[in-house]
Design an enzyme around this catalytic site. Structure first.
Site, PDB file in Angstrom:
ATOM      1  N   GLU A   1      45.784  57.091  40.374  1.00  0.00           N
ATOM      2  CA  GLU A   1      47.177  56.968  40.760  1.00  0.00           C
ATOM      3  C   GLU A   1      48.099  57.271  39.574  1.00  0.00           C
ATOM      4  O   GLU A   1      49.262  57.608  39.730  1.00  0.00           O
ATOM      5  CB  GLU A   1      47.380  55.524  41.191  1.00  0.00           C
ATOM      6  N   GLN A  44      39.992  48.841  50.985  1.00  0.00           N
ATOM      7  CA  GLN A  44      41.004  49.845  50.654  1.00  0.00           C
ATOM      8  C   GLN A  44      40.438  51.257  50.523  1.00  0.00           C
ATOM      9  O   GLN A  44      39.445  51.478  49.841  1.00  0.00           O
ATOM     10  CB  GLN A  44      41.647  49.463  49.319  1.00  0.00           C
ATOM     11  N   LEU A 100      37.332  59.655  42.211  1.00  0.00           N
ATOM     12  CA  LEU A 100      38.718  59.228  42.185  1.00  0.00           C
ATOM     13  C   LEU A 100      39.585  60.059  41.262  1.00  0.00           C
ATOM     14  O   LEU A 100      39.213  60.356  40.139  1.00  0.00           O
ATOM     15  CB  LEU A 100      38.793  57.770  41.728  1.00  0.00           C
ATOM     16  N   HIS A 158      37.318  52.689  48.393  1.00  0.00           N
ATOM     17  CA  HIS A 158      37.563  52.397  46.991  1.00  0.00           C
ATOM     18  C   HIS A 158      37.418  50.938  46.579  1.00  0.00           C
ATOM     19  O   HIS A 158      36.788  50.632  45.571  1.00  0.00           O
ATOM     20  CB  HIS A 158      38.983  52.883  46.667  1.00  0.00           C
ATOM     21  N   ARG A 205      45.291  45.913  47.821  1.00  0.00           N
ATOM     22  CA  ARG A 205      45.484  45.699  46.387  1.00  0.00           C
ATOM     23  C   ARG A 205      46.377  46.773  45.785  1.00  0.00           C
ATOM     24  O   ARG A 205      46.247  47.947  46.096  1.00  0.00           O
ATOM     25  CB  ARG A 205      44.137  45.734  45.661  1.00  0.00           C
ATOM     26  N   ARG A 219      48.946  51.849  48.355  1.00  0.00           N
ATOM     27  CA  ARG A 219      47.850  52.754  48.716  1.00  0.00           C
ATOM     28  C   ARG A 219      47.596  52.867  50.204  1.00  0.00           C
ATOM     29  O   ARG A 219      47.301  53.951  50.704  1.00  0.00           O
ATOM     30  CB  ARG A 219      46.570  52.290  48.022  1.00  0.00           C
ATOM     31  N   PHE A 263      53.108  52.912  38.088  1.00  0.00           N
ATOM     32  CA  PHE A 263      51.939  52.908  38.971  1.00  0.00           C
ATOM     33  C   PHE A 263      52.392  52.509  40.355  1.00  0.00           C
ATOM     34  O   PHE A 263      53.393  51.804  40.508  1.00  0.00           O
ATOM     35  CB  PHE A 263      50.912  51.898  38.442  1.00  0.00           C
ATOM     36  N   HIS A 315      41.451  54.656  48.906  1.00  0.00           N
ATOM     37  CA  HIS A 315      42.398  55.185  47.913  1.00  0.00           C
ATOM     38  C   HIS A 315      42.854  56.564  48.382  1.00  0.00           C
ATOM     39  O   HIS A 315      42.028  57.378  48.802  1.00  0.00           O
ATOM     40  CB  HIS A 315      41.701  55.274  46.554  1.00  0.00           C
TER      41      HIS A 315
HETATM   42  C1  LIG Z   1      36.997  55.306  39.977  1.00  0.00           C
HETATM   43  C2  LIG Z   1      37.673  53.980  39.933  1.00  0.00           C
HETATM   44  C3  LIG Z   1      38.882  53.820  39.245  1.00  0.00           C
HETATM   45  C4  LIG Z   1      39.519  52.588  39.185  1.00  0.00           C
HETATM   46  N1  LIG Z   1      40.696  52.475  38.498  1.00  0.00           N
HETATM   47  C5  LIG Z   1      41.280  51.264  38.399  1.00  0.00           C
HETATM   48  C6  LIG Z   1      42.499  51.086  37.637  1.00  0.00           C
HETATM   49  O1  LIG Z   1      43.025  52.011  37.041  1.00  0.00           O
HETATM   50  N2  LIG Z   1      43.038  49.856  37.577  1.00  0.00           N
HETATM   51  C7  LIG Z   1      42.467  48.790  38.208  1.00  0.00           C
HETATM   52  O2  LIG Z   1      43.010  47.691  38.099  1.00  0.00           O
HETATM   53  N3  LIG Z   1      41.330  48.922  38.921  1.00  0.00           N
HETATM   54  C8  LIG Z   1      40.721  50.120  39.036  1.00  0.00           C
HETATM   55  N4  LIG Z   1      39.567  50.242  39.767  1.00  0.00           N
HETATM   56  C9  LIG Z   1      38.924  49.061  40.338  1.00  0.00           C
HETATM   57  C10 LIG Z   1      38.162  48.303  39.280  1.00  0.00           C
HETATM   58  O3  LIG Z   1      37.611  49.197  38.355  1.00  0.00           O
HETATM   59  C11 LIG Z   1      37.009  47.482  39.850  1.00  0.00           C
HETATM   60  O4  LIG Z   1      37.464  46.736  40.927  1.00  0.00           O
HETATM   61  C12 LIG Z   1      36.489  46.531  38.792  1.00  0.00           C
HETATM   62  O5  LIG Z   1      36.135  47.219  37.640  1.00  0.00           O
HETATM   63  C13 LIG Z   1      35.324  45.690  39.259  1.00  0.00           C
HETATM   64  O6  LIG Z   1      34.851  44.932  38.154  1.00  0.00           O
HETATM   65  P1  LIG Z   1      33.764  43.823  38.306  1.00  0.00           P
HETATM   66  O7  LIG Z   1      33.602  43.176  36.968  1.00  0.00           O
HETATM   67  O8  LIG Z   1      34.104  42.949  39.442  1.00  0.00           O
HETATM   68  O9  LIG Z   1      32.454  44.607  38.721  1.00  0.00           O
HETATM   69  P2  LIG Z   1      31.701  45.893  38.097  1.00  0.00           P
HETATM   70  O10 LIG Z   1      32.356  46.412  36.890  1.00  0.00           O
HETATM   71  O11 LIG Z   1      31.434  46.800  39.222  1.00  0.00           O
HETATM   72  O12 LIG Z   1      30.356  45.263  37.600  1.00  0.00           O
HETATM   73  C14 LIG Z   1      29.398  44.755  38.486  1.00  0.00           C
HETATM   74  C15 LIG Z   1      28.283  44.193  37.649  1.00  0.00           C
HETATM   75  O13 LIG Z   1      27.403  43.471  38.474  1.00  0.00           O
HETATM   76  C16 LIG Z   1      26.081  43.830  38.198  1.00  0.00           C
HETATM   77  N5  LIG Z   1      25.307  43.589  39.415  1.00  0.00           N
HETATM   78  C17 LIG Z   1      25.562  44.011  40.672  1.00  0.00           C
HETATM   79  N6  LIG Z   1      24.627  43.561  41.520  1.00  0.00           N
HETATM   80  C18 LIG Z   1      23.763  42.824  40.786  1.00  0.00           C
HETATM   81  C19 LIG Z   1      22.582  42.100  41.076  1.00  0.00           C
HETATM   82  N7  LIG Z   1      22.085  42.041  42.306  1.00  0.00           N
HETATM   83  N8  LIG Z   1      21.952  41.468  40.065  1.00  0.00           N
HETATM   84  C20 LIG Z   1      22.415  41.544  38.795  1.00  0.00           C
HETATM   85  N9  LIG Z   1      23.534  42.219  38.471  1.00  0.00           N
HETATM   86  C21 LIG Z   1      24.187  42.844  39.447  1.00  0.00           C
HETATM   87  C22 LIG Z   1      26.149  45.261  37.736  1.00  0.00           C
HETATM   88  O14 LIG Z   1      25.065  45.564  36.922  1.00  0.00           O
HETATM   89  C23 LIG Z   1      27.447  45.252  36.956  1.00  0.00           C
HETATM   90  O15 LIG Z   1      27.209  44.821  35.639  1.00  0.00           O
HETATM   91  C24 LIG Z   1      38.937  51.487  39.839  1.00  0.00           C
HETATM   92  C25 LIG Z   1      37.732  51.630  40.528  1.00  0.00           C
HETATM   93  C26 LIG Z   1      37.113  52.861  40.601  1.00  0.00           C
HETATM   94  C27 LIG Z   1      35.857  53.003  41.398  1.00  0.00           C
END
Ligand SMILES: Cc1cc2nc3c(=O)[nH]c(=O)nc-3n(C[C@H](O)[C@H](O)[C@H](O)COP(=O)(O)OP(=O)(O)OC[C@H]3O[C@@H](n4cnc5c(N)ncnc54)[C@H](O)[C@@H]3O)c2cc1C
Ligand code: SF4
Ligand code: FES
Lengths: 607, 249
Positions: A252, A237, A249, A364, A406, A283, A117, A239
């Site tokens: 990578e 960032q 997306l 991203h 990142r 990135r 990666f 992507h």
């Molecule tokens: C397409 C894509 C591919 C990716 N691929 C990778 C990868 O291969 N490897 C990697 O390390 N990272 C990757 N990332 C980044 C990574 O997926 C995210 O940074 C990460 O999943 C974020 O997780 P989180 O738990 O912080 O938030 P999220 O999974 O976004 O969850 C947010 C939560 O908060 C809740 N929420 C939001 N606002 C409120 C509110 N006001 N009240 C109540 N609940 C709320 C939502 O309901 C949700 O449950 C990728 C991101 C994307 C977009």
């Protein structure tokens, strides 16, 4: 209004929130998870390529090398104590995920399989290393499902489709949150000893993004309005490989499996920008390179995109050129990059096995956010003062293990490592802490704001204002930045905010699933985030990681080895009119690894 | 080009307790535009009261299953060129409608929870502190069913489910399959017993609506068939020839 009382309330049910809920409940705390989406709808499910951990299952690897890559990838702005925790605890955390049943792909000897990666190397940058643990290209989906399943097993209490809209403070501590039950429109109070925000990112600030519609920065905006500073908001960032035009997306992992970026003349241009690891440079570097190619007229057909090529004949040609013995075929790609093939076929009608994919950078990932220490406790100033009762983890938090940029796979690591630590710390905290009473009428102010929004009879629909903001941010505070241009961006955001406060129009007057009103409220969050991002970006007079200034092209380690803290000056959560922000650049970067090992000292980044 | 949406509306707190149809016309639509983005245009440009769930807009979160031109699909995964210029949109069937295209998902998740949708293995972890071993072939027994995003498109396309809401439905069986055939899991027997109950797998009459409805390309009917066989045999062992399992379509 109903009041609920729990030892701990976790806001958000993505990877970070669920991990924290799991460990807090295992530690004996009475936990509730409050989420605006059903947990399995969280954007963690969209993460594709993998989760990085130095398991060394296919070749030699060490957490120390993972630390080095992370610090270097972050352009030396990452706090090195956090990076050490990230890389060391990644190994354990991934093994724990496997024990929870996560269906990782396997090596020939039955261990967790790993792939290359961007930015991940062995022996301090020597060569690309297989560190990303994966379940095909749906690793995030499997993490989200597995953690949700384990929460069900542990009988964690869920409040699904409840949106948190304010935080409640009393006696110098956070004592709870206010939420709206989306299905009824009713307000609820969540009274807790410990409250954790894990609300994810805010890609919807920009026009082209890989992020879900729901990623509107609610958590940081809510806390910011209550006086809590946000850290390093200028570091966002882009992507390199978003599907052209749509922003969706393309992982990578495609380049990890050998995919190549090509310009209009079929040149592998990354050879010029990153001679040693080429397409797998970090990135920010690859995104800028793509923009520079496009600016030079070397986009495909002179347009604003380049090609990403994973056709076996292309990949094998370059593998042969590099003297590598392995070769790939269509069946291998179909298996390992199933999501990618599906995305391209569905949305573009392009089959990546026979045609290259059109790609351009897409907004991203937020490196900045709610400042925390390595125990997920929120800290509110340059002296690392902890605000009791408040925690944050995941993309909305800034611990800061990613610094100015990142590395791929490090977000999923961040979620599980710091979600887990936060959960454990919360379990201990709630054992010795008492409930602090809620203040009188804690929902009054936010209810008034919602009444204002719902009663808005002006001329601008939220969708129209949002579109304009996204366009302005893409144009003025995107990959390349420059003072005059950014000032214009701030002016636009200010005038959009003015229209938002004074000329908004809402159609829906109901209470049941009033998504019109909720989207308008979310737009308010996005506008706050846009404003913070722009002010932080103007303030930082250097180029570092994802923050690239045309008027200050060099990194400046003498003056800028500091984090940015931005906060609201008015003390007014929903100000009408001018809304000045306060910037503090005196929080020093933690350089603890560097003290014992000079290889961690800032130097020019070459890939 | 111009497209016409005919949308099944239900606005309970507007005073009108009856569902009705409403048409919206959109201009400047391209064949490659997503149906979801066009519904957004209706909401953002014409009528803010139009309500539906959505999040990822890339077919991975499972929020926006709807009945589009009479067939279940994710609105974000269908392009205008797939559905034509006259598009009829209704909520998925068999679950109570709350507002417009939003249905009550609780009964669906209740069925999901019934099948013990979580990994069970109480053996001590490997002494070396590392991961459990599993071959890729064994892992591939469940690759297809681990793909499920709980969108409910399958369950709400199933006439057996429409006729009897107590039937656990295809999605819950797919989830059970993912654990029953996981060689590391130890609770297959309990799940098999649950699914042998009257509202378990035997309500499936192999009508086959579920498989084409699945936006993840999961071989739903096949997974149900394998669970049925496992119940007959009293165990998942020996049911499958791994070579015949499609990994992804
Ligand atoms: C397409 C894509 C591919 C990716 N691929 C990778 C990868 O291969 N490897 C990697 O390390 N990272 C990757 N990332 C980044 C990574 O997926 C995210 O940074 C990460 O999943 C974020 O997780 P989180 O738990 O912080 O938030 P999220 O999974 O976004 O969850 C947010 C939560 O908060 C809740 N929420 C939001 N606002 C409120 C509110 N006001 N009240 C109540 N609940 C709320 C939502 O309901 C949700 O449950 C990728 C991101 C994307 C977009
Ligand atoms: S099996 Fe397919 S259609 Fe059914 S819930 Fe899962 S993803 Fe949706
Ligand atoms: S919006 Fe996520 S699946 Fe369609």
């Amino acid at each position: 209004m109903q009041t609920h009382q729990f030892d701990a309330v976790i806001v958000g049910a993505g990877g970070a929130g669920l991990m924290a809920a799991l460990y807090a409940s295992e530690g004996g705390a009475n936990v509730a998870v409050v989420s605006k989406l059903y947990p399995t709808r969280s954007h963690t499910g969209a993460a594709l390529g993998g989760i990085g951990a130095a398991l060394g299952n296919l070749e030699e690897d060490k957490p120390l090398w993972h630390m080095y890559d992370t610090v270097k990838g972050g352009d030396y702005l990452a706090d090195q104590d956090a990076v050490k925790v990230l890389a060391e605890e990644a190994v354990d955390s991934v093994i724990e995920l496997e024990r929870m049943g996560l269906p990782f792909d396997r090596t020939d000897d039955g261990r967790i399989s790993q792939r290359r990666f961007g930015g991940h190397t062995s022996n301090f940058g020597e060569k690309a290393v297989r560190r990303a643990c994966h379940s095909a290209d749906r690793t995030g989906h499997m993490i989200l499902q597995t953690l949700y399943q384990q929460c069900i097993k542990n009988k964690v209490r869920f409040f699904d489709e409840y949106q948190v809209v304010d935080v409640i403070m009393n006696q110098g501590a956070v004592v709870g949150t206010v939420a709206i039950q989306l299905g009824t429109g009713e307000f609820h109070l969540f009274h807790a000893k410990a409250t954790m925000f894990a609300t994810g990112g805010w890609g919807r600030v920009w026009q082209v993004t890989s992020n879900a519609h729901s990623l509107t920065g609610d958590g940081p905006a809510v806390l910011f309005r209550r006086g809590i500073p946000m850290q390093d908001m200028e570091f966002y960032q882009f992507h390199p490989t978003g599907l052209y035009g749509l922003g969706l997306l393309l992982t990578e992992g495609i380049r990890g499996e050998g995919g190549i970026l090509l310009n209009r003349s079929g040149e592998r241009f990354m050879e010029r920008y990153a001679p040693s690891i080429k397409d797998l440079a970090s990135r920010d570097v690859v995104s800028r390179s793509i923009y520079l190619e496009i600016r030079d007229g070397k986009g495909i057909g002179g347009q604003n995109y380049v090609h990403l090529d994973i056709r076996p004949e292309t990949v094998n040609r370059y593998l042969a050129e590099a003297g590598e013995s392995c070769r790939i075929d269509s069946a291998y790609i179909a298996k390992n990059l199933a999501e990618t093939l599906d995305t391209c076929r569905t949305y573009l009608g392009v089959d990546p096995l026979t045609e290259p994919m059109p790609v351009a950078p897409t907004a991203h990932y937020a490196m900045g956010g709610i400042p925390t220490n390595v125990d997920a406790e929120v800290v509110i100033d340059e002296n690392w003062t902890v605000l009791p009762g408040l925690y944050a983890a995941g993309e909305c938090a800034c611990v800061s293990c990613h610094g100015a940029n990142r590395l791929g796979t490090n977000s999923l690591v961040d979620l599980v490592v710091f979600g887990r630590r936060g959960g454990k710390v919360i379990a201990n905290y709630v054992k010795q802490a008492d409930f602090i009473p809620l203040p009188a009428n804690p929902a009054e102010q936010v209810q008034a704001e919602f009444n204002r929004i719902r009663a808005s009879r002006g001329s601008r629909r939220p969708g129209e204002l949002r579109k304009e903001m996204q366009h302005e941010m893409m144009d003025k505070i995107g990959v390349f930045r420059e003072e005059d241009h950014m000032r214009k961006g701030i002016d636009s955001v200010t005038s959009l905010r003015d229209r938002y406060m004074n000329d908004l129009h809402i159609d829906d007057q109901g209470s049941i699933f009033n998504t019109d009103m909720m989207e308008a409220w979310e737009l308010g969050c996005l506008l706050d985030i846009a404003h913070m991002t722009a002010e932080s970006a103007i303030n930082r007079k250097e180029s570092r990681g994802a923050h690239s200034r045309e008027d200050f092209k060099k990194r400046d380690d003498t003056n800028w080895m500091v984090h940015t803290l931005v906060s609201s000056e008015s003390g007014e959560p929903y100000p009408h009119g001018i809304h000045p922000l306060k910037i503090n650049s005196s929080k020093k970067v933690n350089r603890s690894l560097e003290e014992g090992d000079k290889r961690f000292a800032p130097k020019e980044r070459v890939y | 080009m111009e497209v016409t949406f005919r949308v099944r509306r239900y606005q309970p707190d507007s005073g009108n307790r009856k569902p009705y149809w409403q048409e919206f016309v959109l201009q400047d639509v391209e064949p490659t535009h997503r149906v979801l983005e066009m519904l957004h245009r209706v909401k953002w440009e014409q009528d803010g009261t139009l309500s539906f769930r959505r999040s990822c807009s890339s077919g991975i979160c499972g929020s926006d299953a709807m009945r589009i031109n009479g067939r279940n699909a994710l609105a974000c995964k269908l392009l205008i060129r797939d559905v034509g210029t006259k598009i009829q949109v209704e909520p998925i069937l068999g679950l109570p409608v709350i507002k417009d295209l939003i249905v009550d998902m609780e009964p669906f998740f209740e069925h999901y929870r019934q099948v013990m949708p979580y990994f069970v293995n109480n053996d001590p972890p490997p002494a070396d502190g590392r991961e459990r071993l599993q071959s890729q072939e064994d892992k591939d027994l469940i690759t297809d069913t681990t793909n499920c995003i709980l969108c409910a498109a399958c369950t709400t396309s199933c006439p057996s489910f429409w006729a009897n809401g107590q039937y656990v439905g295809p999605a819950a069986i797919v989830q059970a399959h993912r654990f029953i055939f996981d060689t590391r899991d130890h609770a297959a027997k309990t799940r098999i017993d649950t699914l042998a109950e009257p509202n378990g797998v035997w309500r499936c009459r192999t009508i086959y609506n579920c498989t084409p409805a699945c936006p993840r390309g999961i071989s739903v009917t096949r997974a149900i068939g394998e669970v049925k066989l496992a119940i007959r045999n009293g165990s998942p062992e020996g049911i499958i020839d791994p070579a015949t399992i499609p990994t992804h379509e």
